[in-house]
Design an enzyme around this catalytic site. Structure first.
Site, PDB file in Angstrom:
ATOM      1  N   GLY A  11      90.934  28.357 -35.987  1.00  0.00           N
ATOM      2  CA  GLY A  11      91.178  29.800 -36.148  1.00  0.00           C
ATOM      3  C   GLY A  11      92.108  30.059 -37.327  1.00  0.00           C
ATOM      4  N   ARG A  72      84.680  25.938 -37.378  1.00  0.00           N
ATOM      5  CA  ARG A  72      84.692  25.008 -36.253  1.00  0.00           C
ATOM      6  C   ARG A  72      83.516  24.077 -36.554  1.00  0.00           C
ATOM      7  NH1 ARG A  72      89.015  27.794 -33.332  1.00  0.00           N
ATOM      8  NH2 ARG A  72      88.476  29.968 -33.178  1.00  0.00           N
ATOM      9  N   ASP A 103      95.637  22.642 -32.728  1.00  0.00           N
ATOM     10  CA  ASP A 103      95.514  21.468 -31.871  1.00  0.00           C
ATOM     11  C   ASP A 103      94.208  20.680 -32.079  1.00  0.00           C
ATOM     12  OD1 ASP A 103      96.557  20.237 -29.499  1.00  0.00           O
ATOM     13  OD2 ASP A 103      94.835  21.118 -28.452  1.00  0.00           O
ATOM     14  N   THR A 126      98.377  28.644 -36.495  1.00  0.00           N
ATOM     15  CA  THR A 126      97.686  29.354 -35.410  1.00  0.00           C
ATOM     16  C   THR A 126      98.614  30.441 -34.888  1.00  0.00           C
ATOM     17  OG1 THR A 126      96.962  29.240 -33.091  1.00  0.00           O
ATOM     18  CG2 THR A 126      98.398  27.474 -33.830  1.00  0.00           C
ATOM     19  N   ASP A 128      98.772  31.410 -31.965  1.00  0.00           N
ATOM     20  CA  ASP A 128      99.031  31.227 -30.531  1.00  0.00           C
ATOM     21  C   ASP A 128     100.405  30.624 -30.199  1.00  0.00           C
ATOM     22  OD1 ASP A 128      96.468  32.188 -30.105  1.00  0.00           O
ATOM     23  OD2 ASP A 128      95.574  30.199 -29.997  1.00  0.00           O
ATOM     24  N   ASP A 130     101.027  27.579 -29.642  1.00  0.00           N
ATOM     25  CA  ASP A 130     100.744  26.758 -28.462  1.00  0.00           C
ATOM     26  C   ASP A 130     100.839  25.266 -28.740  1.00  0.00           C
ATOM     27  OD1 ASP A 130      98.563  26.626 -30.137  1.00  0.00           O
ATOM     28  OD2 ASP A 130      97.066  26.912 -28.582  1.00  0.00           O
ATOM     29  N   ARG A 172      95.414  32.481 -26.226  1.00  0.00           N
ATOM     30  CA  ARG A 172      94.664  31.467 -25.482  1.00  0.00           C
ATOM     31  C   ARG A 172      95.429  31.129 -24.198  1.00  0.00           C
ATOM     32  NH1 ARG A 172      90.963  27.308 -28.897  1.00  0.00           N
ATOM     33  NH2 ARG A 172      90.733  29.116 -30.211  1.00  0.00           N
TER      34      ARG A 172
END
Ligand code: ADP
Ligand code: F6P
Length: 320
Positions: A11, A72, A103, A126, A128, A130, A172
């Site tokens: 992303g 992707r 990730d 990202t 996120d 995360d 996410r």
């Protein structure tokens, strides 16, 4: 290390361009040849690669998205796909690769570096936030600021009509965008995947706050924490209150990066290029306690999930 390449994968996130610019210009400063790869691992497999100079990355520091484009790439998950990617690098004599991604991109980078003679440095890009080995990822700060701006707008209109509002943000499985935006935007409730939400408590608070004369409430919902439509239906059933919902969506993934993301991008890019020029093994670049860090990829990816319980409790206390 004479020749390196750089790509963006997974992303997109604001700050990826700033990182790309810094990688290219710092590599040139160090006397390296530097190549840009289009569309992440897909471009690496297809040989979409070109030599970059300082001008190749002009006028991008202020732009969201990624000028290299991203993808992707299911093919890269196979060893055969990674072999094709390596063949592109080896045809150009490239021995170092900077991967700006999340990730999944780093799992791919780890496989590539362990199977072939290429060293990888990963920069976390990202929204996120995360990734457990770093306090912040590129794009997170910008995304939170976009969410705060949306909250400000919602507060104006919801307050004028005595309404309860729910804003769903991305992330996410990680609640950081919701938590930070909730605190910065003065939200009454933050619902995040890390903590099961207490629907009865939320309904009780909405009722009691209305009795105290507080007629407008703001709920921030992280996308991974529950179904927006189900939650508002339950609130309606238990309290009679209709909640107005908004999904921020991909708006929070674009936009000009904040100074925080731009400076972080510059610091991480310098560390990534230095790492490729050193004897150190393939690593992921991060930031912990304001220090730029580099951890071997498998060590970084195995770090346990972090969750700032204190921050979550502050969000709750300040909403009372
Ligand atoms: P992000 O990097 O943002 O987490 P993805 O999870 O979509 O995004 O991963 C980006 C790309 O990284 C994937 O399309 C794939 O090419 C590669 N990738 C992801 N997981 C693996 C894996 N386990 N092994 C090899 N490559 C992977
Ligand atoms: O990882 C970034 C992210 O924006 C997540 O917050 C979200 O869940 C996902 O990507 C959306 O992916 P897509 O753009 O493929 O719909």
């Amino acid at each position: 290390m004479k020749k390196i390449a750089v790509l963006t994968s997974g992303g997109d996130a604001p700050g990826m361009n700033a990182a790309l610019r810094a990688v290219v210009r710092y590599a040139l400063y160090k006397g390296l040849d530097v190549y840009g790869v289009e569309r992440g691992y897909t471009g690496l497999i297809n040989g979409d690669i070109s030599r970059f100079n300082s001008r190749s990355v002009s006028d991008i520091i202020n732009r969201g998205g990624t000028m290299l484009k991203t993808s992707r790439c299911p093919e890269f998950i196979t060893e055969e796909g990674r072999r094709s990617a390596y063949e592109t690098l080896s045809a150009y004599g490239i021995t170092g690769l900077v991967v700006i991604g999340g990730d999944g991109s780093f799992r791919g980078a780890n496989a590539l570096a362990s199977e072939f003679d290429v060293k990888v440095a990963g920069i976390p890009g990202t929204i996120d936030n995360d990734l457990n080995y770093t306090d912040y990822t590129l794009g997170f700060d910008t995304a939170v600021n976009t969410a705060v701006s949306a909250i400000n707008n919602l507060r104006d209109t919801m307050g004028s009509h005595d309404r309860v509002s729910m804003l769903e943000v991305m992330g996410r499985g990680c609640g950081d965008i919701a938590l930070y935006a909730g605190i910065a935007g003065g939200a009454e409730y933050v619902i995040i995947p890390e903590v099961p939400y207490d629907l009865d408590g939320i309904c009780r608070d909405i009722k009691s706050s209305q009795k105290r004369g507080k007629t407008s409430n703001m709920i921030i919902l992280a996308e991974g924490a529950g179904n927006k439509d189900e939650i508002v239906a339950q609130i309606k059933e238990k309290t009679g209150v209709s909640v107005k919902t908004t999904t921020l969506g991909h708006i929070q993934r674009g936009g000009s990066p904040t100074q925080f993301d731009r400076v972080l991008a510059a610091r991480m890019a310098v560390k990534a290029v230095d790492l490729l020029c050193s004897e150190a093994e393939s690593s992921l670049i991060g930031i912990r306690h304001n220090e730029i860090t580099a951890d071997p990829i498998s060590v970084a990816l195995a770090m346990p999930k972090r969750f700032d319980e204190e921050l979550y409790s502050i969000a709750h206390i300040l909403s009372l």
